[in-house]
Design a protein around this motif. Sequence first.
Motif, PDB file in Angstrom:
ATOM      1  N   LEU A 110     -78.471 -20.181  -1.517  1.00 25.19           N
ATOM      2  CA  LEU A 110     -77.674 -19.932  -2.731  1.00 25.19           C
ATOM      3  C   LEU A 110     -76.263 -19.495  -2.350  1.00 25.19           C
ATOM      4  CD1 LEU A 110     -80.369 -18.161  -4.929  1.00 25.19           C
ATOM      5  CD2 LEU A 110     -79.605 -20.538  -5.064  1.00 25.19           C
ATOM      6  N   ASN A 111     -75.638 -20.326  -1.542  1.00 27.02           N
ATOM      7  CA  ASN A 111     -74.299 -20.038  -1.037  1.00 27.02           C
ATOM      8  C   ASN A 111     -73.441 -21.290  -1.147  1.00 27.02           C
ATOM      9  OD1 ASN A 111     -72.342 -20.110   1.585  1.00 27.02           O
ATOM     10  ND2 ASN A 111     -72.582 -18.007   0.831  1.00 27.02           N
ATOM     11  N   LEU A 112     -72.175 -21.097  -1.444  1.00 26.57           N
ATOM     12  CA  LEU A 112     -71.217 -22.205  -1.463  1.00 26.57           C
ATOM     13  C   LEU A 112     -70.150 -21.935  -0.423  1.00 26.57           C
ATOM     14  CD1 LEU A 112     -70.416 -24.851  -3.014  1.00 26.57           C
ATOM     15  CD2 LEU A 112     -68.740 -23.431  -4.207  1.00 26.57           C
ATOM     16  N   LYS A 113     -69.944 -22.902   0.439  1.00 27.20           N
ATOM     17  CA  LYS A 113     -68.940 -22.782   1.497  1.00 27.20           C
ATOM     18  C   LYS A 113     -67.870 -23.835   1.241  1.00 27.20           C
ATOM     19  CE  LYS A 113     -68.525 -22.702   6.573  1.00 27.20           C
ATOM     20  NZ  LYS A 113     -68.013 -21.320   6.632  1.00 27.20           N
ATOM     21  N   GLY A 114     -66.608 -23.441   1.417  1.00 35.37           N
ATOM     22  CA  GLY A 114     -65.532 -24.377   1.131  1.00 35.37           C
ATOM     23  C   GLY A 114     -64.359 -24.258   2.072  1.00 35.37           C
ATOM     24  N   SER A 115     -63.658 -25.376   2.190  1.00 37.69           N
ATOM     25  CA  SER A 115     -62.405 -25.416   2.947  1.00 37.69           C
ATOM     26  C   SER A 115     -61.414 -26.225   2.124  1.00 37.69           C
ATOM     27  CB  SER A 115     -62.625 -26.063   4.317  1.00 37.69           C
ATOM     28  OG  SER A 115     -61.401 -26.143   5.025  1.00 37.69           O
ATOM     29  N   GLU A 116     -60.271 -25.637   1.832  1.00 37.97           N
ATOM     30  CA  GLU A 116     -59.304 -26.327   0.978  1.00 37.97           C
ATOM     31  C   GLU A 116     -57.908 -26.311   1.602  1.00 37.97           C
ATOM     32  OE1 GLU A 116     -57.981 -23.908  -2.671  1.00 37.97           O
ATOM     33  OE2 GLU A 116     -59.855 -22.916  -2.091  1.00 37.97           O
ATOM     34  N   THR A 117     -57.224 -27.425   1.400  1.00 33.03           N
ATOM     35  CA  THR A 117     -55.825 -27.541   1.800  1.00 33.03           C
ATOM     36  C   THR A 117     -54.998 -27.660   0.536  1.00 33.03           C
ATOM     37  OG1 THR A 117     -56.406 -28.625   3.875  1.00 33.03           O
ATOM     38  CG2 THR A 117     -54.135 -28.892   3.086  1.00 33.03           C
ATOM     39  N   ASN A 177     -66.252 -18.605   1.532  1.00 33.67           N
ATOM     40  CA  ASN A 177     -67.608 -18.842   1.030  1.00 33.67           C
ATOM     41  C   ASN A 177     -67.973 -17.710   0.084  1.00 33.67           C
ATOM     42  OD1 ASN A 177     -69.872 -16.919   2.290  1.00 33.67           O
ATOM     43  ND2 ASN A 177     -68.240 -17.215   3.823  1.00 33.67           N
ATOM     44  N   TYR A 178     -68.994 -17.927  -0.723  1.00 37.08           N
ATOM     45  CA  TYR A 178     -69.512 -16.833  -1.552  1.00 37.08           C
ATOM     46  C   TYR A 178     -70.961 -17.105  -1.907  1.00 37.08           C
ATOM     47  CZ  TYR A 178     -68.687 -19.772  -5.745  1.00 37.08           C
ATOM     48  OH  TYR A 178     -68.691 -20.768  -6.680  1.00 37.08           O
ATOM     49  N   ASN A 179     -71.673 -16.025  -2.184  1.00 39.67           N
ATOM     50  CA  ASN A 179     -73.049 -16.114  -2.657  1.00 39.67           C
ATOM     51  C   ASN A 179     -73.030 -16.458  -4.148  1.00 39.67           C
ATOM     52  OD1 ASN A 179     -74.204 -15.427  -0.144  1.00 39.67           O
ATOM     53  ND2 ASN A 179     -73.903 -13.246  -0.578  1.00 39.67           N
ATOM     54  N   ILE A 180     -73.784 -17.482  -4.524  1.00 35.15           N
ATOM     55  CA  ILE A 180     -73.765 -17.976  -5.899  1.00 35.15           C
ATOM     56  C   ILE A 180     -74.598 -17.048  -6.778  1.00 35.15           C
ATOM     57  CG2 ILE A 180     -74.276 -19.946  -7.389  1.00 35.15           C
ATOM     58  CD1 ILE A 180     -74.138 -21.692  -4.833  1.00 35.15           C
ATOM     59  N   PRO A 181     -74.053 -16.534  -7.869  1.00 34.33           N
ATOM     60  CA  PRO A 181     -74.804 -15.600  -8.718  1.00 34.33           C
ATOM     61  C   PRO A 181     -75.768 -16.318  -9.650  1.00 34.33           C
ATOM     62  CG  PRO A 181     -72.607 -15.926  -9.603  1.00 34.33           C
ATOM     63  CD  PRO A 181     -72.650 -16.689  -8.312  1.00 34.33           C
ATOM     64  N   ASN A 182     -76.784 -15.596 -10.060  1.00 32.78           N
ATOM     65  CA  ASN A 182     -77.695 -16.068 -11.098  1.00 32.78           C
ATOM     66  C   ASN A 182     -77.002 -15.857 -12.446  1.00 32.78           C
ATOM     67  OD1 ASN A 182     -79.686 -16.315 -13.096  1.00 32.78           O
ATOM     68  ND2 ASN A 182     -81.301 -15.626 -11.719  1.00 32.78           N
ATOM     69  N   ARG A 183     -76.490 -16.925 -12.963  1.00 34.23           N
ATOM     70  CA  ARG A 183     -75.681 -16.825 -14.175  1.00 34.23           C
ATOM     71  C   ARG A 183     -76.480 -16.301 -15.375  1.00 34.23           C
ATOM     72  NH1 ARG A 183     -75.323 -20.737 -17.802  1.00 34.23           N
ATOM     73  NH2 ARG A 183     -76.121 -22.272 -16.346  1.00 34.23           N
ATOM     74  N   MET A 184     -77.753 -16.586 -15.404  1.00 28.87           N
ATOM     75  CA  MET A 184     -78.570 -16.179 -16.543  1.00 28.87           C
ATOM     76  C   MET A 184     -78.829 -14.672 -16.563  1.00 28.87           C
ATOM     77  SD  MET A 184     -78.665 -19.183 -17.629  1.00 28.87           S
ATOM     78  CE  MET A 184     -79.684 -19.039 -19.086  1.00 28.87           C
ATOM     79  N   LYS A 185     -78.769 -14.041 -15.389  1.00 26.49           N
ATOM     80  CA  LYS A 185     -78.989 -12.590 -15.317  1.00 26.49           C
ATOM     81  C   LYS A 185     -77.683 -11.813 -15.202  1.00 26.49           C
ATOM     82  CE  LYS A 185     -83.672 -12.543 -13.347  1.00 26.49           C
ATOM     83  NZ  LYS A 185     -84.528 -12.043 -12.233  1.00 26.49           N
TER      84      LYS A 185
END
Length: 790
Positions: A75-82, A185-193
Amino acid sequence: MKIKLSLLSLMVSSIAFAQNIQNNPESNHGNKFEMLGTILPTPNVYRTASGAPGHQYWQQKADYNINAYLDEDKLNLKGSETITYHNNSPDDLEYLWMQLDENQQSNVKDANYQSPSSLPNSSTTDRLKTTDLPEKDNGFGVKIEKIVDANGKALPYIINKTMMRIDLPQILKSGEKITFKIDWNYNIPNRMKQGGRGGYEFFPEDGNHIFTMTQWYPRMCVYSDFKGWQNNQFTGRGEFALVFGDFKVSMNVPADHIVGSTGENVNYQSVLTPAQFARYKSSESSKEPVEIVTLEEAKKSEKNKSKERKTWVYDAKNVRDFAWTSSRKYVWDGMQTVIPENKQKVMAMSFYPKEAYGLYRKYSTKAIVHTIQTYSDFTIPYPYPVAQSVEAANGMEYPMICFNYGRTEKDGTYSEATKNGMLGVIIHEVGHNYFPMIINSDERQWSWMDEGLNTFVEYLAEELWDPNFPSKRGPAHTIVDYMKLPKDQLEPIMTNSENINLFGPNAYSKPATGLNILRETIMGRELFDKAFKTYSKRWAFKHPEPADFFRTMNDASGENLDWFWRGWFYGTDPVDIALTKVSIAEADFNTDPKPREISYTVDKPLKNDFTDISKVRNKADKNITFYTDKDKETQDFYWRYNRGLEKVDTTIKKSITVDNFEKASKKDEESLKNIKAYQLDFENKGGLVMPIILEFTFEDGSKKTDKIPAQIWRKNEKQVSKTYYFDKKLVSVQLDPMKETADIDTTNNFWGGTSEPASKFQVFKQKNGEVSRGASKGTINPMQAAGKTK
């Protein structure tokens, strides 16, 4: 964003951002009709007095190239942006500001805008825990791994809650651009909670997720002519101020996931099965939604859970934001529509889990088509190639994609309220493509400029979807309960987003209702629609401010609406107009008017009561020669009379007879004898001026209507009277019969034929005669008295 009213009372009362300045607060007239010049910002080369962008208008641009990796297990999203940032401003910049919206989910990096709290009546085991002081990091929020320039050199930065400042190695001059790279990167939250706009929803019955990736990448703040850097913290309430740019985004996700995204996909053929790709190509020419991923395929994917990976790639041009969704649960359907005015081909597509199939398969994509076609008629032609609706049990908007709700019961049935709520939220969120995705207002400061304007056009679209659609926001009578509230619970529409107490009525309902009143009651549909289109065209793909909207609506319509903006947007007064009294008078034709004798005396010389300092000094100044001293021809009788050089007997009197009227003829009396005069007295009890709309009912059952413009209140904002003449008996008067003005008390809106005994008013016949302006008729003047003509 669609917000339920039950969740609105989250913040304390606030102070209005803009003061409702009056030049004479104690006066009973004029203030409500003052121009807004003392309130609105001064026009300049960037924003004109007409409400149009100025000839030196500018805005920044930010282009993004992003690679994202979705780790479903962790449950993690990792990204690299230019990012390539273009400084189109006239200013040199020494630092840049970026938004880290995911820090809202952190308990140690969020904006820390706390609300008051009190002892609970009840609690849950999840919420009942010891207060940590200091708080322990919950592990959410953006983790910046590195920020480097185009040469790989580290750039210094500092994070302030949900904002990040990047210091530049050298000044970014006007007209220059800079390219830099961020890994995060960040840990993806449980949007419903946990709440929030983006995150995941977990389905325990099949062990799958729906991911809604929103505000998911570090993104540029707006730098503008009216604010400088818009780096107000993100608290979860005030939404977004964003820069237009071009995006190229790659999402690496589990191979059996289906991705929906802002922009156009450039590799469908490599990520879809041959059958799915063929269905997609078929949908491009279909007049009905085609299932690109079928219900059976979605159910199969739910069970298999592939461990392979695929990368989906999207391009989006000239958008202010980018969002996407990913899940193996999705059914996906689509069809193409064409916008008539600009011939733009648009793929309308919907993504939804099996839990929503019974509603979304039937309605979602068709509602998208209806929305973009209707909004195109009222604003500008839809300019993008894609419009999408995703069922994710919420309501939130992004360019070309939005997240909505609408699930059936387990047996496939649904209530009418669920169906209408789903249609309303789809129309609303798809409509946000216009406000603020294209007409790009600053949501962080002014929620009403996107939510209010969008809710208004949503109402128009709902009405055109089904004439019996139960619209909750837009009709004037639906705002009455809010307008009735005590003043300490209200604030003007022109209030900063963070400080609004009752957010839904203030930011959504009241502005939408006000615009509908303008359209239906004050301006008329044709004139309003032309002005509203002008605003939309002027500010498409630009950054409008409230003054730009107010000024454009005035300028494009030829209507001075400042009284309306002042009352409805800057004030909290409600509408409560009372019909307090009806007086009746009958015609009296019996009076024979007699000639009147008027006496005149000779006028004395015209002189100022006091010899002011200028006259004293002018006469004493030897260097001044007066014209009448130089030109003797100008020294007429009155020049001499004024100086006492002409002697006139001012005691002379002259009398003249004025005989303007005569008794009405029998013919006139016969034709006019049934006419009665009805004086209607009105009181403005609420304080907000509005047109006076009347329905008259007569003894024979016939009816007449009249609409008196709001300007009738300009000379007395508290009480006015209006007299009508009718030749048949009036039995009742109804004020605001169609509930067009949001009048909060309709009990004082009716008169039912009871009044004081009728009085008499005299009726004469006027004789012919003309009096020219400025001419002296019948008087005696000093020249006559002196017997002179020059």
